[in-house]
Design a protein around this motif. Sequence first.
Motif, mmCIF file in Angstrom:
data_model
loop_
_atom_site.group_PDB
_atom_site.id
_atom_site.type_symbol
_atom_site.label_atom_id
_atom_site.label_comp_id
_atom_site.label_asym_id
_atom_site.label_seq_id
_atom_site.Cartn_x
_atom_site.Cartn_y
_atom_site.Cartn_z
ATOM 1 N N ALA A 340 0.791 -1.309 -0.129
ATOM 2 C CA ALA A 340 -0.036 -0.134 0.073
ATOM 3 C C ALA A 340 0.766 1.166 -0.112
ATOM 4 C CB ALA A 340 -1.028 -0.049 1.313
ATOM 5 N N LYS A 342 1.034 5.567 0.643
ATOM 6 C CA LYS A 342 0.234 6.798 0.902
ATOM 7 C C LYS A 342 1.040 7.820 0.496
ATOM 8 C CE LYS A 342 -2.325 9.238 4.520
ATOM 9 N NZ LYS A 342 -2.642 9.165 5.978
ATOM 10 N N THR A 347 -4.388 7.337 -0.956
ATOM 11 C CA THR A 347 -3.739 5.913 -0.716
ATOM 12 C C THR A 347 -4.229 5.043 -1.661
ATOM 13 O OG1 THR A 347 -3.972 6.211 1.728
ATOM 14 C CG2 THR A 347 -3.814 4.145 0.977
ATOM 15 N N ILE A 404 4.771 6.811 1.820
ATOM 16 C CA ILE A 404 5.230 5.908 3.004
ATOM 17 C C ILE A 404 4.709 4.568 2.084
ATOM 18 C CG2 ILE A 404 5.513 7.118 4.730
ATOM 19 C CD1 ILE A 404 2.635 6.101 5.573
ATOM 20 N N ILE A 406 3.443 0.767 2.698
ATOM 21 C CA ILE A 406 2.752 0.018 4.145
ATOM 22 C C ILE A 406 2.446 -1.628 3.559
ATOM 23 C CG2 ILE A 406 0.663 -0.315 5.526
ATOM 24 C CD1 ILE A 406 0.386 2.857 4.880
ATOM 25 N N GLY A 411 -0.082 -4.118 8.297
ATOM 26 C CA GLY A 411 -0.316 -2.756 8.524
ATOM 27 C C GLY A 411 0.843 -2.019 9.020
ATOM 28 N N THR A 413 4.322 0.391 8.586
ATOM 29 C CA THR A 413 4.891 1.151 7.586
ATOM 30 C C THR A 413 6.515 0.613 7.497
ATOM 31 O OG1 THR A 413 4.011 3.225 8.642
ATOM 32 C CG2 THR A 413 5.817 3.678 7.233
#
Lengths: 423, 304
Positions: A340, A342, A347, A404, A406, A411, A413
């Motif tokens: 993921a 962000k 996101t 960042i 993920i 979950g 970082t």
Amino acid sequence: MADESTQMDLLRFATAGSVDDGKSTLIGRLLLDSKSIFEDQLESVESTSKSKGYDYTDLALLTDGLRSEREQGITIDVAYRYFATPTRKFIIADTPGHVQYTRNMVTGASTADLGLVLVDARQGLTEQSRRHAVILSLLRVPHLVLAVNKMDLVDFSEETYEKIHTEFTQFATKLNIPDLVVIPISALQGDNVVNRSEHMPWYAGPTLMHHLEHVHVASDRDLVDVRFPVQYVVRPKSDAYHDYRGYAGQVAGGVIKAGDEVVVLPSGMTSRVQGIDLFDKEIDQAFPPMSVTVRLEDDVDVSRGDMIARIKNAPAPSQDIDAMVCWMTNEPLRPRQKLAIKHTTRTARALVKDVQYRLDVNTLHRDQDTKEIGLNEIGRVQLRTTVPLLCDPYAQNRTTGSFILIDEATGVTVGAGMINSAS
Amino acid sequence: MTQTHADYRLSQLDQLEAESIHIFREVAAEFEKPVLMFSGGKDSIVMLRLAEKAFHPSRIPFPVLQVDNGFDFPEVLACRDSWVNRLGVRLVVASVDDDIASGVIVDDGKTSRNRMQIGSLLNAIEVNGFTAAFGGGRRDEEKARAKERVYSHRDEFGQWDPKMQRPELWSLYNGRIHEGEHMRIFPLSNWTELDIWHYIDREQVEIPSIYFSHQRDVIERDGMLLSASEAVQPRGSETIQSRTVRFRTVGDMTLTGCVESAAGTTAEIIDEIAIARVTERGATRGDDRFSEAAMEDRKKEGYF
């Protein structure tokens, strides 16, 4: 008193250096000499120093936070400290200097206006001090101070200082450091920290505190390119504000004014700024890092993750991102990995298309033979995102140029990215 | 006229405000069920003010949670009610007494109210399904807080693991949680005690009257001045004396000490703090005095 303090400005700086360089002692000294330490804190440190059998007050104990660290005598994480002088408030991101803690330095440097690197005058430049300078430069921290510490242990020798100064200045030409100042100090005795040293009449530059108080940071922000990532849509749906529709966010770049012609990305719809609200007041203009609410003249579709920019000066939405990534978890970053991402208020998911090289932060060597970036390593990667990002090169804007990564399962970082370019 | 960079300067207090508002909006946008933990103290009032600003002219889009430990100052509860009514926010009260009565938490007669609040708080978060809880903690307060993130992850047991904290970069906050976990959010992380008072002074907001100088019957115990009440009665040679005092923090009446002070306005309090030589917790919080690592231990268990 009250007026003066509410007008103070802010300097965020990151410190780097190992326990041996006297970094904690220096921070303790800054806190003590600016009277930011209270009696009970000083008493606690004095009693601990005594119980450990030291014959001086170990100022380093002021900044050692958690019991688990005190027991091991190390600093394991970024700690934030605060002090103020009559003109400025300071936020220190205090990061440990050990080799395995690159991630902490990157974290501390990400929000810093200034980086403070310490070297021990007896040792001169070490691999670690070079690494710290490289990281600060990668994170585009605009001001750098090299504090040559423990000058008392080299008899306040000008020659020693000059040698380190010259060597570091030469090294710095390979980096992006717009502003560099080298200051000879003794953190233990206080020379050139707050008060000018009587032992180094040959040094004509500022003391460390004087430099921290006066270094000019207001012009470091991009005030040209309007970037307003929409964070939250304010729709009261109350009788008094029946038709109110405002786009709340923090200005990431440029100066937004009422009446400006703007474009909403990624839709490309255009409109004009009807008004800018700061709580219950309407203001003429907003600039970074203000948090405001922008109203548009037309009823265009705007939601969180969108960006408001100027029509002729807007980032091109892109799904292909070329970036430097600092990796922060044990399992290495590899091609084909999905994560993921962000970026500002948006996101999405990202696929690692390629790892171009791994950067050796000690030598600046680019290792192109590896396709992995391990914990505390930095490398250049190509990402493909599921939706377009509205980004700028990190060198142009540290807010719209950063992201960042993920891990979707845990979950956590796992990566910090700085965009080189998007296409 | 051309404008120079100097025109685009933001004071440090405005920068702190902008950063905190950004955090409130980020949480409201990304979390399903946020809640604001309200102690009635000055920090939580500043939080309410920032939340009010962040969403204006909308109402604050989340409720306020207060843990009633049974020993709250009446002046604090009055101030709470005044704020809640003016803003029109929903108030959720978790009562330590009710939780003892219903068996949610156990009163063994040895545990302080302050510690029992942890159980009430975690229970309220779980029962209401809150996924993010705003707290008024500041990093300048105490050593253990200096390393805490703005977004501080709590596991299914509400515990904080300082070694497992997520790195926090730029203003990019990671709010990912799993079922049953929640996030503590500290929008005042970068504020100092003095910043809080300057802000209260600037905004002219209502705070509990006990922060200002007043006459009070007190008992001196272990170097602290405690308010005399049903729960705090003189022991041994202690006597009740009337003094001119104010509180620097508000909490459990039986543990929170006051200081002798004539400061009757926010401006006078600012002057007093500017020359204060003892931290607010060190001076007046019995709960932090037990050991140097007291706060670290309580935080790990899920304290505010």
